[in-house]
Design a protein around this motif. Structure first.
Motif, PDB file in Angstrom:
ATOM      1  N   UNK C 188      14.888  -3.513 -27.327  1.00 23.75           N
ATOM      2  CA  UNK C 188      15.003  -2.160 -27.578  1.00 23.75           C
ATOM      3  C   UNK C 188      16.310  -1.775 -27.042  1.00 23.75           C
ATOM      4  N   UNK C 189      16.879  -1.998 -25.741  1.00 21.76           N
ATOM      5  CA  UNK C 189      17.945  -1.379 -25.212  1.00 21.76           C
ATOM      6  C   UNK C 189      19.401  -2.244 -25.763  1.00 21.76           C
ATOM      7  N   UNK C 190      19.100  -3.126 -26.576  1.00 20.69           N
ATOM      8  CA  UNK C 190      20.073  -3.795 -27.074  1.00 20.69           C
ATOM      9  C   UNK C 190      20.644  -5.276 -26.516  1.00 20.69           C
ATOM     10  N   UNK C 191      19.777  -5.485 -25.511  1.00 18.56           N
ATOM     11  CA  UNK C 191      19.968  -6.822 -24.806  1.00 18.56           C
ATOM     12  C   UNK C 191      19.387  -8.045 -25.549  1.00 18.56           C
ATOM     13  N   UNK C 192      20.192  -9.005 -25.862  1.00 18.27           N
ATOM     14  CA  UNK C 192      19.628 -10.292 -26.447  1.00 18.27           C
ATOM     15  C   UNK C 192      19.153 -11.207 -25.450  1.00 18.27           C
ATOM     16  N   UNK C 193      17.831 -11.395 -25.580  1.00 12.61           N
ATOM     17  CA  UNK C 193      17.237 -12.193 -24.658  1.00 12.61           C
ATOM     18  C   UNK C 193      16.752 -13.862 -25.161  1.00 12.61           C
ATOM     19  N   UNK C 194      16.341 -14.521 -24.228  1.00 15.22           N
ATOM     20  CA  UNK C 194      15.757 -15.769 -24.577  1.00 15.22           C
ATOM     21  C   UNK C 194      14.552 -15.921 -23.858  1.00 15.22           C
ATOM     22  N   UNK C 195      13.526 -16.560 -24.526  1.00 13.89           N
ATOM     23  CA  UNK C 195      12.196 -16.848 -23.920  1.00 13.89           C
ATOM     24  C   UNK C 195      12.290 -18.345 -23.480  1.00 13.89           C
ATOM     25  N   UNK C 196      12.652 -18.564 -22.355  1.00  8.20           N
ATOM     26  CA  UNK C 196      13.092 -20.047 -21.877  1.00  8.20           C
ATOM     27  C   UNK C 196      11.790 -21.011 -21.845  1.00  8.20           C
ATOM     28  N   UNK C 197      10.805 -20.394 -22.081  1.00 11.65           N
ATOM     29  CA  UNK C 197       9.514 -21.259 -22.294  1.00 11.65           C
ATOM     30  C   UNK C 197       9.150 -21.453 -23.678  1.00 11.65           C
ATOM     31  N   UNK C 198       9.976 -20.970 -24.876  1.00 13.88           N
ATOM     32  CA  UNK C 198       9.705 -21.173 -26.018  1.00 13.88           C
ATOM     33  C   UNK C 198      10.634 -21.966 -26.887  1.00 13.88           C
ATOM     34  N   UNK C 199      12.137 -21.688 -26.150  1.00 13.33           N
ATOM     35  CA  UNK C 199      12.999 -22.412 -26.994  1.00 13.33           C
ATOM     36  C   UNK C 199      12.961 -23.858 -26.834  1.00 13.33           C
ATOM     37  N   UNK C 200      13.247 -24.581 -28.086  1.00 18.94           N
ATOM     38  CA  UNK C 200      13.196 -25.849 -28.244  1.00 18.94           C
ATOM     39  C   UNK C 200      14.437 -26.707 -27.899  1.00 18.94           C
ATOM     40  N   UNK C 201      15.606 -25.893 -27.703  1.00 15.29           N
ATOM     41  CA  UNK C 201      16.752 -26.605 -27.398  1.00 15.29           C
ATOM     42  C   UNK C 201      17.227 -27.316 -28.649  1.00 15.29           C
ATOM     43  N   UNK C 202      17.482 -26.721 -29.667  1.00 15.22           N
ATOM     44  CA  UNK C 202      18.089 -27.059 -30.876  1.00 15.22           C
ATOM     45  C   UNK C 202      19.644 -26.804 -30.724  1.00 15.22           C
TER      46      UNK C 202
END
Lengths: 242, 435, 312
Positions: C188-202
């Motif tokens: 919501x505040x504009x920050x692009x985040x990553x869920x490190x426990x969901x990323x598959x590393x492609x």
């Protein structure tokens, strides 16, 4: 179609070939249409970055202050003698300067043969007396002759460096520490002389820290070396020079 | 014996018993053969195992074992993936004449193309999996179970089309072989719609794969509308080239009769596609270099080297030389009669396009990086091992597929012919024993 | 099956027995060598718990789920790094849209921001990872092609200016669009985040990002215990697992508590300006309204939240 394909002469291959090419082109077209439909709808719904920029009714609860680092009340010279407790004795500027005649035109530090031998003045066309107060060496002097405490040195700098001062006041020069949100915590700001040596205000060149390469194991010692050295020039340097 | 086997045709066959039997017979077929076959399969198995081990170590220790970096974040795996998608798509060049234009002789051998598509597709999926930093989280990509970012992410489209194409071809091959095994005539209702769908699908797998790259605005080298057509053109060279080679091998090592006719069609397709491909390469090169500017940095790096960095220059010129020589050989009017020249041309075209689509396309997209850093990339030993392993595994699938399909198609193996087949098998070990 | 074996066995009995035996030996050999070949996976799997394997996407975790996950992650940090850390799930603040601006006239290219980022965000020490890369550019050109990152001479050099580049937190972020599993998104505040426990590393996002803002964990990060920053955020600076992508998150574990980002505090010249663009009195707002700001690669339509400007 059967009757063509039963033959094995060259013309039948050509016929098949044209049809193959035709099929490929048709399929590519159909696929492109499909993909476009799939991907463009979301783009339209993209919110603009300026959403609510002006009309936001902003409640600014300021609970904390912005404080600016103040320089020492006035610089002192550290003497070789120590006091009763073993602390070095210091002398204020007036101690010596009250006995000497001010040289109003001096603007070349190399002519200082007796005192301040290491001092380098490289600050535009300024002479010592542009800023130092001949009437009271423990104070500074504005361009209009008004006396100014060392603690308010920024006012002195701002006389000439207007744009920088304006930027500073608006947070885009000089740096800060603490909180961007003053409802949650305080903010501390540097003053001009935290970063700029008033006698040689241009930023000194120095080795950059933290090279970006992948493997830097042998470079780490150099990093620590640079880290421990502050790049901040300081008015109190005068003490060290003596 | 014959009464038993005729029973399924008289009454509706009981698939619960006949299908497992089909699978069992297929397994027997797949593991039987001459000593040459065993040697070939052992070699492939060994290479696969080397790949498996390298991959297992890569998963454990991290992808630091590859030579990829944050600048060049895709390498040999994705290069091979892209190329294999092309090979799979190229197989459709047998399906279109066979089914759409009812070419009888092509129809007889079309199964080779379909098996190639299956093998190539499995290789593609493996190349994607070995490229994942977290293969254990593969299930995150499954629709409904994970979070499938469809239709926005092009990669999800690719997952759909690749798996769809694999399933389509598995179904078509499986159905046709099973029905032939039962000694019945295939019911068009059960496979013709899928064949037509697979034609459209084959085009889509390569187009979508091209869209993966050309949709990225930050990579000027890929961001060209010509990428998808170029992919297709090269696919329609690489796929048929491999098929021609495969057919030559099949002719030599089995009693499956293949006439020159299907090969002639494939050669004609290659002749057109290879020239279109070269034309598009020339257009790209002209547009890049005549215009100049910052966007040519990648092309400059690829073809001539940039600021003293020229790791890819030998690769791409090898590719160009191979492709042009192959194009000249293919132009020879009666090439089909000169099998030796045909083989050379196919091999050259295959190698040329493998380089062009792989190292020549994926890597320069990353060099220079988006911040114009030049970080070079050449694959590491781990990457080579895993890649070789997947190739070996793919060839294994292809060999096994043919091993099953050819006896069934030549009707050495149907329920009627089983006993005859077994007699043949008895002969083989005796022969090899004499060796 | 049974009828199959009934008529196949008598016929082939003599010829096949040897072959069947060989096949059996071959299959056993193959299977056992496969087991040996794949063994490293087992060593790796020991480090990965079933809970971790089955963990849902961040947005699907209930608060009690998330509490469990965080407890597990804190325990992991203790077990694997020997550090006592606190991981919090910082939520976006209401009525806040973050933006960042950087004054290229006064940036001296000292790379202190990159170093501060490295320390604040628990980056791998061996690779000197950082979300910030500082380009040394020729004065008179904004062409990144003339940029240089590995300069190692006293700065600021004459005729050069310095341009630190980090995640631009694009409104129309290519990396978010391409992610196949929605492991990265804009908050919501504009920050692009990553869920490190969901990323598959492609690493598709790495290919898509025009600003080289994303980093991949090519190996397990190594950080000495005493250097670990214990104040961590779930979506920000907690120690990342091997094989996932990470990126600058405007230090959300700090900024969502009202603090300034680490790179800004480290900047010796004050070239960096950060704040809430919705606040009309904020510094960032003043810069956007009074300076001639520009964004990098505007032609790509990514709509960055990271602005650059010159004084003169």
């Amino acid at each position: 179609m059967n009757k063509y394909s039963a033959q094995t002469d060259q013309s039948s291959h050509k016929n098949v070939l044209y049809k193959v090419i035709y099929t490929v082109i048709c399929s590519v077209f159909a696929l492109s249409v499909l993909v476009m439909f799939g991907t463009t709808t979301e783009q339209i719904n993209n919110k603009l970055p300026t959403k609510g920029l002006k009309d936001q009714n902003f409640l600014n609860k300021v609970n904390y202050q912005v404080s600016i680092n103040k320089p020492k009340k006035s610089p002192v010279v550290v003497l070789e003698e120590t006091d009763f407790h073993g602390r070095p004795l210091t002398a204020s500027c007036t101690t010596c300067h009250s006995t000497r005649q001010p040289n109003n035109t001096l603007n070349d530090s190399s002519k200082l043969d007796e005192f301040h031998p290491d001092l380098i003045l490289n600050h535009g066309q300024l002479s010592c007396m542009s800023c130092h107060n001949a009437g009271d060496y423990d104070k500074l002097k504005l361009a209009n002759g008004q006396t100014l405490d060392y603690t308010n040195v920024m006012q002195l700098c701002a006389q000439c460096h207007g744009p920088q001062h304006r930027d500073y006041q608006n947070g885009s020069h000089g740096g800060m520490q603490g909180y961007w949100d003053l409802s949650k915590g305080p903010r501390v700001r540097n003053n001009c002389t935290d970063c700029h040596n008033p006698h040689t205000p241009a930023f000194q060149k120095f080795r950059p820290v933290f090279p970006p390469d992948r493997d830097l194991t042998q470079e780490h010692s150099f990093l620590i070396d640079v880290k421990s050295k502050s790049i901040k020039g300081n008015i109190v340097e005068i003490q060290e020079n003596e | 014996m014959s009464t038993e086997s005729n029973m399924p045709t008289a009454t509706p066959p009981n698939h619960f018993t006949s299908y497992p039997r089909f699978i069992f017979r297929s397994l027997v077929l797949a593991t039987d053969g001459s000593w040459l076959f065993y040697a070939w399969m052992t070699l492939l198995t060994a290479m696969t195992l080397v790949g498996v081990h390298a991959w297992a170590v890569q998963v454990r220790d991290g992808m630091i074992l590859t030579n990829m970096t944050d600048q060049v974040s895709w390498g040999l795996y994705i290069a091979n993936f892209t190329f294999m998608v092309g090979v799979a798509a190229g197989a459709v060049m047998m399906v279109i004449p066979a089914y759409l234009y009812r070419d009888k002789e092509m129809h007889d051998v079309v199964i080779i193309g379909e098996i190639l598509a299956v093998a190539a597709m499995i290789m593609c999926l493996l190349f994607v999996i070995v490229d994942l930093g977290r293969p254990d989280r593969f299930w995150h990509m499954l629709p409904f179970i994970g979070r499938f970012h469809w239709p926005i992410s092009m990669l999800t489209w690719d997952v759909i089309v690749l798996n769809g194409y694999l399933l389509l071809n598995l179904h078509i091959c499986g159905y046709l072989l099973y029905i032939r095994f039962l000694g019945k005539k295939p019911n068009p209702k059960w496979y013709i719609p899928f064949v037509y769908l697979s034609i459209f699908w084959a085009i889509s797998i390569h187009t979508v794969t091209a869209f993966l790259y050309c949709g990225l605005g930050g990579r000027p080298f890929w961001n060209t509308a010509l990428l998808a057509p170029r992919f297709l053109a090269s696919a329609f060279v690489a796929g048929p080239a491999f098929l021609i080679l495969a057919m030559q091998v099949i002719r030599r090592f089995s009693n499956f009769r293949i006439s020159d006719h299907p090969m002639r069609i494939l050669v004609n397709i290659i002749r057109v596609a290879i020239l279109i491909g070269l034309l598009m390469v020339v257009s790209e090169i002209f547009t890049e270099f005549y215009t100049g500017g910052a966007h040519i940095a990648s092309a400059q790096y690829l073809y001539f080297g940039l600021h003293g960095h020229n790791a890819l220059v030998p690769w791409i010129w090898t590719s160009i030389a191979c492709t042009i020589i192959a194009a000249f050989i293919f132009m020879k009017p009666n090439i089909i009669k000169h099998k030796w020249a045909l083989d050379v041309a196919c091999i050259l075209a295959f190698i040329g396009l493998w380089i062009e689509k792989g190292m020549g396309l994926i890597v320069p997209g990353f060099v220079p990086s988006t911040l114009h850093e030049i970080v070079e990339y050449l694959p590491s030993m781990t990457e080579y091992k895993i890649t070789v392993g997947i190739w070996a595994f793919g060839l294994m699938i292809f060999t096994v597929g043919l091993k099953i399909a050819i006896p069934i198609l030549t009707e050495q193996l149907s329920t009627q012919q089983i006993s005859k087949q077994q007699e043949n098998e008895v002969q083989l070990p005796v022969n090899s024993h004499a060796d | 099956m049974s009828e199959e074996s009934k008529h196949s066995l008598p016929v082939i009995n003599n010829g096949m027995s040897r072959r069947t035996l060989l096949k059996g030996v071959g299959a056993t050999l193959g299977a056992s060598s496969f087991a040996i070949a794949i063994a490293p996976i087992a060593q790796w799997a020991k480090d990965t718990s079933v809970d971790e394997f089955l963990q849902q996407h961040y947005k699907e975790l209930s608060s009690s789920d998330l509490d469990q996950v965080i407890t597990r992650l804190e325990q992991d940090a203790k077990d694997k790094y020997g550090a006592d850390v606190t991981i919090r799930d910082h939520q976006p603040l209401p009525d806040v849209q973050f933006a960042y601006a950087l004054n290229l006239s006064i940036c001296i290219g000292c790379r202190r921001c990159a170093e501060a980022c490295h320390q604040e965000n628990n980056h791998d020490r061996a690779t000197s990872n950082s979300y910030i890369r500082v380009l040394e550019m020729d004065k008179g050109s904004l062409n990144l092609e003339h940029g240089k990152v590995n300069y190692d001479h006293p700065v600021p050099a004459d005729d050069k200016f310095y341009m630190p580049v980090q995640c631009q937190q694009c409104e129309n972020a290519p990396c978010v669009n391409v992610c196949p599993v929605e492991a990265t998104w804009q908050e919501e505040d504009g920050i692009v985040v990553v869920d490190y426990n969901w990323c598959i590393g492609c690493r598709y996002c790495e290919a898509a990002c025009p600003y080289h803002a994303r980093r991949f964990n090519w190996k397990k990060p190594e950080i000495p215990k005493q250097e670990i920053n214990p104040k961590q955020g779930y979506l920000s600076n907690r120690i990342r697992p091997q094989g996932v992508v990470e990126k600058c998150h405007f230090c959300l574990h700090r900024t969502r508590q009202g603090q300034l980002p680490a790179c800004l505090e480290a900047c010796p010249t004050g070239a960096r300006v950060f704040g809430n663009v919705l606040d009309p009195d904020s510094e960032i707002r003043w810069v956007l309204e009074n300076k001639r700001v520009f964004v990098l690669k505007e032609e790509l339509g990514t709509k960055p939240r990271f602005f650059y400007f010159f004084d003169e």
